[in-house]
Write a protein that holds these residues in place. Structure first.
Motif, PDB file in Angstrom:
ATOM      1  N   ASP A  89       7.458  -2.361  -8.572  1.00  0.00           N
ATOM      2  CA  ASP A  89       7.053  -1.403  -7.761  1.00  0.00           C
ATOM      3  C   ASP A  89       6.910  -0.127  -8.069  1.00  0.00           C
ATOM      4  O   ASP A  89       5.960   0.774  -7.671  1.00  0.00           O
ATOM      5  N   GLU A  96       3.466   0.315  -9.582  1.00  0.00           N
ATOM      6  CA  GLU A  96       2.637   0.321  -8.503  1.00  0.00           C
ATOM      7  C   GLU A  96       2.296   1.703  -8.061  1.00  0.00           C
ATOM      8  O   GLU A  96       1.302   2.348  -7.673  1.00  0.00           O
ATOM      9  N   ASN A 120      -1.226  -7.134  -8.644  1.00  0.00           N
ATOM     10  CA  ASN A 120      -0.412  -6.111  -8.588  1.00  0.00           C
ATOM     11  C   ASN A 120      -0.836  -5.392  -9.760  1.00  0.00           C
ATOM     12  O   ASN A 120      -1.271  -5.754 -10.810  1.00  0.00           O
ATOM     13  N   GLN A 161       7.267  -3.790   0.352  1.00  0.00           N
ATOM     14  CA  GLN A 161       7.381  -3.334  -1.056  1.00  0.00           C
ATOM     15  C   GLN A 161       6.225  -2.915  -1.521  1.00  0.00           C
ATOM     16  O   GLN A 161       5.125  -3.280  -0.989  1.00  0.00           O
ATOM     17  N   PRO A 162       6.024  -1.891  -2.405  1.00  0.00           N
ATOM     18  CA  PRO A 162       4.875  -1.309  -2.601  1.00  0.00           C
ATOM     19  C   PRO A 162       3.860  -2.472  -3.260  1.00  0.00           C
ATOM     20  O   PRO A 162       2.358  -2.283  -3.084  1.00  0.00           O
TER      21      PRO A 162
END
Length: 299
Positions: free
Chosen positions: A80, A83, A137, A261-262
């Motif tokens: 995260d 990200e 991601n 969650q990002p």
């Protein structure tokens, strides 16, 4: 052989130091950008400060230490955070690899580069080494870009991919699924654990062993290093509860959409590890034995 480890303060780095310092034919150089957390544990191990995002430092340290092998474990691994802080992620996970590769080329060093299952989309695990990467991601994208930097280089290289590493280390702030579940249940906390993501969890000691075998054999290409048991985190949590004889009713089964969650998570990865077993002699612990090892280290 003379082995230089980057990220020696991290979980994998510490396990590699503990393993390699015992080997009579290995001269070991531990490096990290922060103070040496292992100084009191292993005063015999040579330590050098190294920020892998500093190109001049990378060149100077490799030139000074003259390793025959470099095992690169330093990375930004919080998915995260990667990200949310993409520039920093790219600098640590890609630009740093460009610097290390250039130094390895210049000084004839064999490079072992650690990568991740998150280079895959997670549509069809477990995966062999020739599966097609398609990250979903930014962390995965950065690690795939780093792999391509390594693969395009003229130095001797091997890429070791791994999955959901767990373990415990000295002065190591991050937790892992085993300790988190154990400590939560001991405190009688209810926890939510996803049951729609699949992984082959990797004991940190096993990953260190896999990296060492890859370097020792001067391996080339890509190797998948993990356990050979495919679980959801929920299934792992149940095993932890069983091992420590804790109340499983405190564990709630949920799916990934429960958490905001990002970064997206690949739903199904996990690795086929037969190549590493056959070519490197790699033999991992099963998850139950991994839990037992952590219990001995932390109880």
């Amino acid at each position: 052989m003379r082995v230089l480890i980057t990220g020696s303060n991290g979980l994998l780095g510490q396990k590699l130091v503990a393993l390699l310092r015992q080997l009579p034919d290995v001269e070991l150089v531990a490096t990290s950008r922060g103070r040496n957390k292992l100084a009191q544990l292993y005063p015999d191990v040579r330590f050098v400060l190294l920020d892998v995002t500093n190109q001049q430092q990378v060149e100077d340290v490799v030139a000074q230490e003259q390793p025959t092998h470099l095992i690169h474990t330093a990375a930004m691994t919080n998915v995260d955070e990667c990200e949310l802080n993409q520039e920093s992620c790219w600098q640590q996970n890609v630009t740093a690899v460009e610097y290390l590769v250039a130094a390895c080329v210049a000084h004839g060093v064999h490079l072992t580069h650690v990568s991740t299952d998150f280079v895959f989309s997670g549509e069809a695990g477990p995966l062999a080494e020739d599966a097609l990467p398609a990250p979903i991601n930014f962390y995965g994208k950065s690690k795939l870009a780093a792999e391509r930097v390594v693969q395009a280089s003229s130095t001797a290289w091997v890429i070791v991919r791994t999955v959901l590493v767990y373990g415990t280390a000295h002065e190591y702030g991050r937790t892992n699924i085993v300790l988190w579940v154990r400590d939560s249940l001991r405190a009688h906390k209810q926890i939510k654990v996803v049951d729609d993501q699949f992984r082959t969890p990797t004991l940190a000691e096993d990953l260190a062993q896999g990296c060492w075998l890859a370097a020792k054999h001067n391996a080339s290409g890509i190797y998948h290093i993990s356990s050979n048991e495919l679980f959801t985190p929920y299934q792992m949590a149940l095993q932890v509860a069983d091992y420590f004889q804790l109340d499983k009713s405190l564990i709630s089964r949920v799916d990934g959409s429960t958490f905001s969650q990002p970064a997206k998570r690949p739903p199904r990865t996990g690795f086929i590890i037969s190549k590493a077993q056959q070519e490197l002699g790699y033999q991992p612990h099963d998850f139950w034995d991994g839990i037992a090892l952590l219990a001995r280290q932390t109880e």
